[in-house]
Every structure is written in structure tokens, then in C-alpha cells.
Write a protein that holds these residues in place. Sequence first.
Motif, mmCIF file in Angstrom:
data_model
loop_
_atom_site.group_PDB
_atom_site.id
_atom_site.type_symbol
_atom_site.label_atom_id
_atom_site.label_comp_id
_atom_site.label_asym_id
_atom_site.label_seq_id
_atom_site.Cartn_x
_atom_site.Cartn_y
_atom_site.Cartn_z
ATOM 1 N N ALA A 193 1.361 -14.127 -3.668
ATOM 2 C CA ALA A 193 1.596 -12.680 -3.737
ATOM 3 C C ALA A 193 3.082 -12.409 -3.880
ATOM 4 C CB ALA A 193 1.070 -11.990 -2.480
ATOM 5 N N VAL A 194 3.401 -11.434 -4.693
ATOM 6 C CA VAL A 194 4.775 -10.934 -4.809
ATOM 7 C C VAL A 194 4.755 -9.457 -4.446
ATOM 8 C CG1 VAL A 194 6.724 -10.467 -6.331
ATOM 9 C CG2 VAL A 194 5.425 -12.592 -6.598
ATOM 10 N N VAL A 195 5.610 -9.053 -3.525
ATOM 11 C CA VAL A 195 5.744 -7.644 -3.163
ATOM 12 C C VAL A 195 7.143 -7.198 -3.548
ATOM 13 C CG1 VAL A 195 5.895 -6.005 -1.254
ATOM 14 C CG2 VAL A 195 4.008 -7.639 -1.348
ATOM 15 N N ASP A 196 7.200 -6.168 -4.379
ATOM 16 C CA ASP A 196 8.461 -5.714 -4.969
ATOM 17 C C ASP A 196 8.876 -4.375 -4.365
ATOM 18 O OD1 ASP A 196 10.649 -5.170 -6.528
ATOM 19 O OD2 ASP A 196 9.529 -4.953 -8.413
ATOM 20 N N GLN A 197 9.677 -4.415 -3.314
ATOM 21 C CA GLN A 197 10.298 -3.226 -2.721
ATOM 22 C C GLN A 197 9.261 -2.196 -2.245
ATOM 23 O OE1 GLN A 197 14.268 -2.228 -4.685
ATOM 24 N NE2 GLN A 197 13.129 -3.031 -6.456
ATOM 25 N N GLU A 198 8.154 -2.662 -1.686
ATOM 26 C CA GLU A 198 7.148 -1.754 -1.152
ATOM 27 C C GLU A 198 7.339 -1.494 0.337
ATOM 28 O OE1 GLU A 198 3.054 -2.032 -2.410
ATOM 29 O OE2 GLU A 198 3.592 -3.607 -3.851
#
Length: 283
Positions: A193-198
Amino acid sequence: MPAGARPPHFVRSFERGLAVIRSFDAEHPARTLSEVADSCDLTRAAARRLLLTLADLGYVHQDGRLFRLTPRVLELGYSYLSSVTLPQIAEPHLEQLVAQVRESSSLCVLDGDDIVYVARVPTRRIMSATITVGTRFPAHLTSVGRVLMAHLPDAEIDDRLTRTQLRPLTDSTIVSAPALRAELGRVLRQGYAVVDQELEEGLRSVAAPVRGRDGEVVAAVNIAVPAGRNSVESIRRDLLPHLLATVARIDADLAVTGPARASSHGSGTHRSSSSPRSAVPRR
């Protein structure tokens, strides 16, 4: 049993005592009696009895009108950490990973609707991280949380999405249950999983699952990076291969010496990889 009802064995006074302990945190290291009562929805008399009992047991110190936790509270968490070999097995691998990528890395498990950090190796930078072992975040906002949620049974995912308040913490936060469900499906298919500035502006993270002896997901490892230094593309290109190699080494160690199941009780993170399914600033 009706929603919200407690079973006959439930000891409400014990629940209230734990609530008093949890009312102290980094933003509220010291509280007055009134503040504790308000935070825990207790009467002043009940809060006073609980605080004084905790003081008698050595978990709370009173200084005039203020109450503070004592280091003895650490014993409560140590009982869990000392009984689980996963953090000790993973930590040398996290240290090797951090030396390779020069970014912080952590091992997390699912506890209720939160992820909990059970091992962490920070990068050596002037700006030190504030996350420590025991830190919690809402699972759906983090890369480790999405990895762990993606491996839950379908019914449990649906239940979590129904009860979770999808509030926007940044402009990038996913706030639609169908969109989050689709993202979890993507995470399961691609294996990370990649979470981008959430969770917060300027923070990106990538995570991959750790599996116990039975092949089921028991935890997740992440790498957290400043968005200014790392694009999503560079995370996948430069960091993800090191992360996947690290969790593979942890998996291999767990297959020989570790527990088959090492996640927090009641988390429901155990799910075989072969089972079918459909689909601030802190760093």
C-alpha cells in the motif's frame, strides 16, 4: 445482546480506570481532577476515587491540583511486548532497512480500528520523529493499516467501513467508503500500500504485510518519507524493493522461530493469502 450492552462479566469500574489512564497523552501529560472527569465522562467523585487508587498503586503521581502518570504505567505495555517475539525478530531487519534507505521504518499491528506501533527504527536526522512504540493512528488513513485491513474477511471490511467516520484530514484523504473499498482491493492485489499525504500534508508512506508461520498476515512494515524528497514513483522504484526484501526476511525468520499469530488480540488480521475475496505533523 443489544447494541452497546455489556456482558454480565463486564466490570465497569475497571473500564473507567483504564479510561482515566488513557486520558493522559502527549498533549495532556498533566491533568486536574476536573479535566480527568470531563475527559472520561465521570463525576468528580468517581474520578477522584480512581485517581487516588491509581496513585496508591503507583501508576499516578499527584502534585498539588495536577495528576501525572508515572513510569510504572510502562509495565502494562511491557507485558504485551515481552510476550510477543515478533518485535524482537523484526527489529534487526528494520535497522538494516533504515540503513539502506535512510528513512524511518516501523512494524505495526491492528488493534480495533487503529494501528499500533510495536517496533520502530527512526532515521538519524536533525528533525526527530515523534512516533514511538505504542503510538496509534486510525487504520484506514495509514499504509500499514490498509495492508492489514485488505487481508481481513469481506464481512469485517464491510463492518469497519460502515462504522468508520471518513473525515478529510487533508485534501487527499479518501472520504468515500466505495473508494476506500476499491483501494483495499488494489492493495490486496499488488501486495503493498502507498498512502500519499492522506494522514497529513507532506507525508508519504509505503507498507507491506508480514506473515506468520501459517501464512496469514500478522503485521505490516512501513517506510515513511517526506513528500518533498520522494515522489510516489520514486517510492515504488527506490524504496519498495528494499521493503519487500525486508518483509521476506522477517517472514523467513517467523517461519522458523516466531509465533504463527502475533497481532493484537481482537484485531481480526488473520487471513490466509490463498483465501478468496472480492474486493499534526508526525512522521
